[in-house]
Design an enzyme around this catalytic site. Structure first.
Site, PDB file in Angstrom:
ATOM      1  N   HIS A  62     -30.083   0.549   5.295  1.00  0.00           N
ATOM      2  CA  HIS A  62     -28.940   0.671   6.359  1.00  0.00           C
ATOM      3  C   HIS A  62     -29.247  -0.157   7.412  1.00  0.00           C
ATOM      4  O   HIS A  62     -30.581  -0.404   7.991  1.00  0.00           O
ATOM      5  CB  HIS A  62     -29.352   2.221   6.986  1.00  0.00           C
ATOM      6  CG  HIS A  62     -28.999   3.005   5.623  1.00  0.00           C
ATOM      7  ND1 HIS A  62     -29.912   4.034   5.593  1.00  0.00           N
ATOM      8  CD2 HIS A  62     -27.933   3.278   4.650  1.00  0.00           C
ATOM      9  CE1 HIS A  62     -29.502   5.156   4.500  1.00  0.00           C
ATOM     10  NE2 HIS A  62     -28.545   4.548   3.987  1.00  0.00           N
ATOM     11  N   LYS A  72     -35.886  -0.567  15.472  1.00  0.00           N
ATOM     12  CA  LYS A  72     -36.482   0.484  14.748  1.00  0.00           C
ATOM     13  C   LYS A  72     -37.793   0.565  14.688  1.00  0.00           C
ATOM     14  O   LYS A  72     -38.436  -0.298  14.155  1.00  0.00           O
ATOM     15  CB  LYS A  72     -35.751   0.637  13.376  1.00  0.00           C
ATOM     16  CG  LYS A  72     -35.537   2.070  12.735  1.00  0.00           C
ATOM     17  CD  LYS A  72     -34.782   2.070  11.590  1.00  0.00           C
ATOM     18  CE  LYS A  72     -33.196   1.934  11.784  1.00  0.00           C
ATOM     19  NZ  LYS A  72     -32.771   2.078  10.586  1.00  0.00           N
ATOM     20  N   TYR A 132     -38.313   8.142  13.221  1.00  0.00           N
ATOM     21  CA  TYR A 132     -37.783   6.819  13.635  1.00  0.00           C
ATOM     22  C   TYR A 132     -37.748   6.821  15.115  1.00  0.00           C
ATOM     23  O   TYR A 132     -37.029   8.033  15.788  1.00  0.00           O
ATOM     24  CB  TYR A 132     -36.450   6.897  13.002  1.00  0.00           C
ATOM     25  CG  TYR A 132     -36.356   6.925  11.546  1.00  0.00           C
ATOM     26  CD1 TYR A 132     -36.036   5.422  10.944  1.00  0.00           C
ATOM     27  CD2 TYR A 132     -36.468   7.720  10.666  1.00  0.00           C
ATOM     28  CE1 TYR A 132     -35.939   5.360   9.622  1.00  0.00           C
ATOM     29  CE2 TYR A 132     -36.341   7.463   9.383  1.00  0.00           C
ATOM     30  CZ  TYR A 132     -35.985   6.363   8.815  1.00  0.00           C
ATOM     31  OH  TYR A 132     -35.954   6.015   7.476  1.00  0.00           O
ATOM     32  N   ASP A 168     -25.592   5.620  -0.674  1.00  0.00           N
ATOM     33  CA  ASP A 168     -26.663   4.578  -1.016  1.00  0.00           C
ATOM     34  C   ASP A 168     -26.380   3.962  -2.433  1.00  0.00           C
ATOM     35  O   ASP A 168     -26.697   2.680  -2.631  1.00  0.00           O
ATOM     36  CB  ASP A 168     -27.851   5.169  -0.690  1.00  0.00           C
ATOM     37  CG  ASP A 168     -28.187   5.183   0.667  1.00  0.00           C
ATOM     38  OD1 ASP A 168     -27.540   4.870   1.583  1.00  0.00           O
ATOM     39  OD2 ASP A 168     -29.160   5.602   0.938  1.00  0.00           O
TER      40      ASP A 168
END
Length: 177
Positions: A62, A72, A132, A168
């Site tokens: 992603h 990130k 995250y 996905d």
């Protein structure tokens, strides 16, 4: 914290000195001053938790585009994962290449994923939890995804996926975009 540059420009494996004694350990996940000293963006606006029950759970690949493009920081708080950063920046010398790391609660390492790169992982143990830190808020309209098994990426996953979301599993191949 030691910021080890990886093969993808802007990606870092962050190693921590984790003092362990008879009580366990106390470790800093994030330190704005250390990130700034290393020249790494630490303007996080969103923190998310990912829980994965079963070994072989694959999430990704992603990324976000436009004003939602994000850096990130990925930390494994429980269990162990094989974490991947794929360079999707067409003007980059490492376009379509990836770097990877094993993140676990034991090794305390973190992966920093730069803007323009896709991120994904596969759990190597049951009961994995990831934290995250993101520099932009998630926007579903600006989300992009790439197939985990796309031949253009040639990612060598250490285990076969057992669980993958429908979304996905069905991203289009890069050659079909």
């Amino acid at each position: 914290m030691i910021f080890e540059p990886l093969s993808i420009s802007g990606a870092y494996l962050i190693r921590k000195n984790i003092p362990i004694d008879e009580r366990g350990y106390f470790s800093r996940i994030f330190d704005k001053a250390e990130f700034s000293h290393a020249g790494v963006n630490a303007d996080f606006v969103q923190i998310s938790l990912s829980r994965n029950y079963t070994k072989g759970t694959l999430r990704g690949l992603h990324s976000q585009t436009g004003e939602s493009a994000e850096e990130k920081l990925v930390v494994c708080a429980q269990g162990e994962i094989f974490d991947v950063c794929v360079d999707m920046r067409e003007d980059s010398p490492t376009y379509l290449q990836y770097c990877s790391a094993i993140l676990s609660e034991e090794n305390g390492q973190a992966l920093y994923v730069p803007k323009g790169c896709a991120h994904g992982f596969i759990s190597l143990t049951d009961n994995v939890q990831l934290v995250y830190f993101m520099t932009a808020e998630h926007n579903p309209q600006l989300e992009r995804g790439y197939r985990w098994d796309d031949p253009a990426l040639s990612i060598k996953w250490p285990v076969s996926p057992q669980i993958i979301s429908e979304k996905d599993r069905n991203w289009s191949l890069i050659e079909n975009r």
